[in-house]
Design a protein around this motif. Structure first.
Motif, PDB file in Angstrom:
ATOM      1  N   ALA A   1       6.204  31.100 102.599  1.00  0.00           N
ATOM      2  CA  ALA A   1       7.548  31.669 102.610  1.00  0.00           C
ATOM      3  C   ALA A   1       8.569  30.662 103.126  1.00  0.00           C
ATOM      4  O   ALA A   1       9.684  30.561 102.601  1.00  0.00           O
ATOM      5  N   ASN A   2       8.193  29.887 104.147  1.00  0.00           N
ATOM      6  CA  ASN A   2       9.106  28.856 104.659  1.00  0.00           C
ATOM      7  C   ASN A   2       9.320  27.746 103.632  1.00  0.00           C
ATOM      8  O   ASN A   2      10.427  27.192 103.533  1.00  0.00           O
ATOM      9  N   ILE A   3       8.299  27.417 102.870  1.00  0.00           N
ATOM     10  CA  ILE A   3       8.450  26.425 101.807  1.00  0.00           C
ATOM     11  C   ILE A   3       9.441  26.931 100.759  1.00  0.00           C
ATOM     12  O   ILE A   3      10.293  26.180 100.268  1.00  0.00           O
ATOM     13  N   ILE A   4       9.330  28.217 100.418  1.00  0.00           N
ATOM     14  CA  ILE A   4      10.245  28.806  99.443  1.00  0.00           C
ATOM     15  C   ILE A   4      11.697  28.703  99.919  1.00  0.00           C
ATOM     16  O   ILE A   4      12.613  28.487  99.119  1.00  0.00           O
ATOM     17  N   LEU A   5      11.908  28.821 101.219  1.00  0.00           N
ATOM     18  CA  LEU A   5      13.264  28.789 101.772  1.00  0.00           C
ATOM     19  C   LEU A   5      13.906  27.408 101.715  1.00  0.00           C
ATOM     20  O   LEU A   5      15.111  27.269 101.899  1.00  0.00           O
ATOM     21  N   GLY A   6      13.111  26.374 101.480  1.00  0.00           N
ATOM     22  CA  GLY A   6      13.688  25.050 101.304  1.00  0.00           C
ATOM     23  C   GLY A   6      13.365  24.082 102.429  1.00  0.00           C
ATOM     24  O   GLY A   6      12.789  24.450 103.460  1.00  0.00           O
ATOM     25  N   GLU A   7      13.759  22.835 102.216  1.00  0.00           N
ATOM     26  CA  GLU A   7      13.325  21.747 103.090  1.00  0.00           C
ATOM     27  C   GLU A   7      13.778  21.902 104.537  1.00  0.00           C
ATOM     28  O   GLU A   7      13.097  21.441 105.449  1.00  0.00           O
ATOM     29  N   SER A   8      14.887  22.555 104.772  1.00  0.00           N
ATOM     30  CA  SER A   8      15.325  22.738 106.158  1.00  0.00           C
ATOM     31  C   SER A   8      14.363  23.627 106.938  1.00  0.00           C
ATOM     32  O   SER A   8      14.376  23.625 108.181  1.00  0.00           O
ATOM     33  N   PHE A   9      13.517  24.372 106.232  1.00  0.00           N
ATOM     34  CA  PHE A   9      12.529  25.244 106.868  1.00  0.00           C
ATOM     35  C   PHE A   9      11.145  24.603 106.907  1.00  0.00           C
ATOM     36  O   PHE A   9      10.198  25.217 107.396  1.00  0.00           O
ATOM     37  N   TYR A  10      11.018  23.383 106.388  1.00  0.00           N
ATOM     38  CA  TYR A  10       9.708  22.736 106.336  1.00  0.00           C
ATOM     39  C   TYR A  10       9.070  22.535 107.715  1.00  0.00           C
ATOM     40  O   TYR A  10       7.842  22.659 107.855  1.00  0.00           O
ATOM     41  N   PRO A  11       9.838  22.192 108.767  1.00  0.00           N
ATOM     42  CA  PRO A  11       9.203  22.094 110.092  1.00  0.00           C
ATOM     43  C   PRO A  11       8.520  23.398 110.511  1.00  0.00           C
ATOM     44  O   PRO A  11       7.426  23.365 111.103  1.00  0.00           O
ATOM     45  N   ASN A  12       9.146  24.539 110.202  1.00  0.00           N
ATOM     46  CA  ASN A  12       8.516  25.829 110.486  1.00  0.00           C
ATOM     47  C   ASN A  12       7.255  26.007 109.644  1.00  0.00           C
ATOM     48  O   ASN A  12       6.245  26.547 110.114  1.00  0.00           O
ATOM     49  N   ALA A  13       7.335  25.551 108.398  1.00  0.00           N
ATOM     50  CA  ALA A  13       6.188  25.657 107.501  1.00  0.00           C
ATOM     51  C   ALA A  13       5.021  24.825 108.017  1.00  0.00           C
ATOM     52  O   ALA A  13       3.862  25.262 107.974  1.00  0.00           O
ATOM     53  N   VAL A  14       5.313  23.621 108.514  1.00  0.00           N
ATOM     54  CA  VAL A  14       4.254  22.748 109.038  1.00  0.00           C
ATOM     55  C   VAL A  14       3.559  23.405 110.231  1.00  0.00           C
ATOM     56  O   VAL A  14       2.321  23.388 110.338  1.00  0.00           O
ATOM     57  N   GLU A  15       4.338  24.003 111.116  1.00  0.00           N
ATOM     58  CA  GLU A  15       3.758  24.655 112.293  1.00  0.00           C
ATOM     59  C   GLU A  15       2.843  25.802 111.883  1.00  0.00           C
ATOM     60  O   GLU A  15       1.735  25.965 112.416  1.00  0.00           O
ATOM     61  N   ALA A  16       3.281  26.602 110.921  1.00  0.00           N
ATOM     62  CA  ALA A  16       2.457  27.711 110.435  1.00  0.00           C
ATOM     63  C   ALA A  16       1.217  27.191 109.716  1.00  0.00           C
ATOM     64  O   ALA A  16       0.126  27.762 109.834  1.00  0.00           O
ATOM     65  N   TRP A  17       1.376  26.107 108.973  1.00  0.00           N
ATOM     66  CA  TRP A  17       0.249  25.481 108.261  1.00  0.00           C
ATOM     67  C   TRP A  17      -0.818  25.013 109.257  1.00  0.00           C
ATOM     68  O   TRP A  17      -2.007  25.230 109.053  1.00  0.00           O
ATOM     69  N   ARG A  18      -0.394  24.389 110.331  1.00  0.00           N
ATOM     70  CA  ARG A  18      -1.331  23.962 111.376  1.00  0.00           C
ATOM     71  C   ARG A  18      -2.088  25.154 111.954  1.00  0.00           C
ATOM     72  O   ARG A  18      -3.302  25.096 112.171  1.00  0.00           O
ATOM     73  N   LEU A  19      -1.359  26.244 112.206  1.00  0.00           N
ATOM     74  CA  LEU A  19      -1.981  27.421 112.810  1.00  0.00           C
ATOM     75  C   LEU A  19      -2.942  28.106 111.848  1.00  0.00           C
ATOM     76  O   LEU A  19      -3.963  28.659 112.265  1.00  0.00           O
TER      77      LEU A  19
END
Length: 222
Positions: A126-144
């Motif tokens: 979902a964070n990836i869908i929101l765009g690159e400004s949300f990628y740091p959030n996506a990375v954190e969720a991906w790690r978890l």
């Protein structure tokens, strides 16, 4: 004293029965409300196409279940449904709305059950869908998602794909995790992994990430 002993057991049984009813009935009704949407959720989990009407049934069943008792399973299922809607949205406004709704709902469930690796993967998507400004959030969720279940065959390849999308935002440890996920996907089902790479035009990426797995590198080149 004898009268106290005489009435203690019946009173205890009565209180226990009431407690079981108070606790058990809402949970039973919660599970009952889930039933109409469960086959649809199973199809969504398998990546099958479902109609908007099916998603309506899935969401209604989960929202009704939550009226009786709040349990993480219903929130997780809702997040999955909202993610499907975000992916198929035809406008930016709807896409962002459902992506954010998916994240919010998933995180409500994760507050109750933080080890749900699938929910963390949905938050990533979902964070990836929101765009690159949300990628740091996506990375954190991906790690978890990886931390909660390093080997989860149902989402191994998808994790690799998400890691590729997020590659420029990964640190060295993350890249090592990404390569490890691809290595496990290859060992789990190399044919399916290569087919996915071919379908998603990720063959070059899979070859690049297989530098520590010569056998896999050669297999992806075929």
């Amino acid at each position: 004293m004898e009268k106290i002993k005489q009435y203690f057991l019946p009173a205890f049984m009565l209180v226990s029965s009431i407690t079981l009813l108070v606790v058990g009935v809402p949970r039973f009704l919660h599970e009952l409300m889930l039933v109409p949407g469960t086959p649809i959720h199973e199809r969504v989990s398998r990546g099958e196409t479902v109609s908007d009407e099916d998603l309506d049934i899935l969401e209604k069943s989960r929202l009704q279940a939550l009226e009786f008792v709040e349990l993480p399973d219903a929130y997780s299922d809702l997040a999955a449904s909202y993610l499907v809607r975000a992916r198929r949205a035809t406008t930016t406004e709807k896409r962002e709305y459902f992506a954010k709704k998916s994240i919010e709902t998933a995180k409500t469930g994760l507050d109750m059950a933080p080890l749900n690796t699938f929910s963390w993967a949905r938050v990533t998507s979902a964070n990836i869908i929101l765009g690159e400004s949300f990628y740091p959030n996506a990375v954190e969720a991906w790690r978890l998602s990886i931390a909660t279940a390093r080997f989860e065959p149902f989402i191994l390849i998808q994790r690799v794909h998400m890691g590729i999308i997020l590659y420029d935002h990964l640190n060295d440890d993350d890249i090592a995790l990404l390569k490890d996920q691809l290595g496990m996907a290859y060992r789990w089902n190399k044919k399916k992994t290569r087919q996915y790479a071919q379908q998603q035009q990720l063959v070059e990426w899979f070859i690049f990430l297989s530098d520590e797995y010569p056998e896999a590198e050669e297999y992806f080149k075929k």
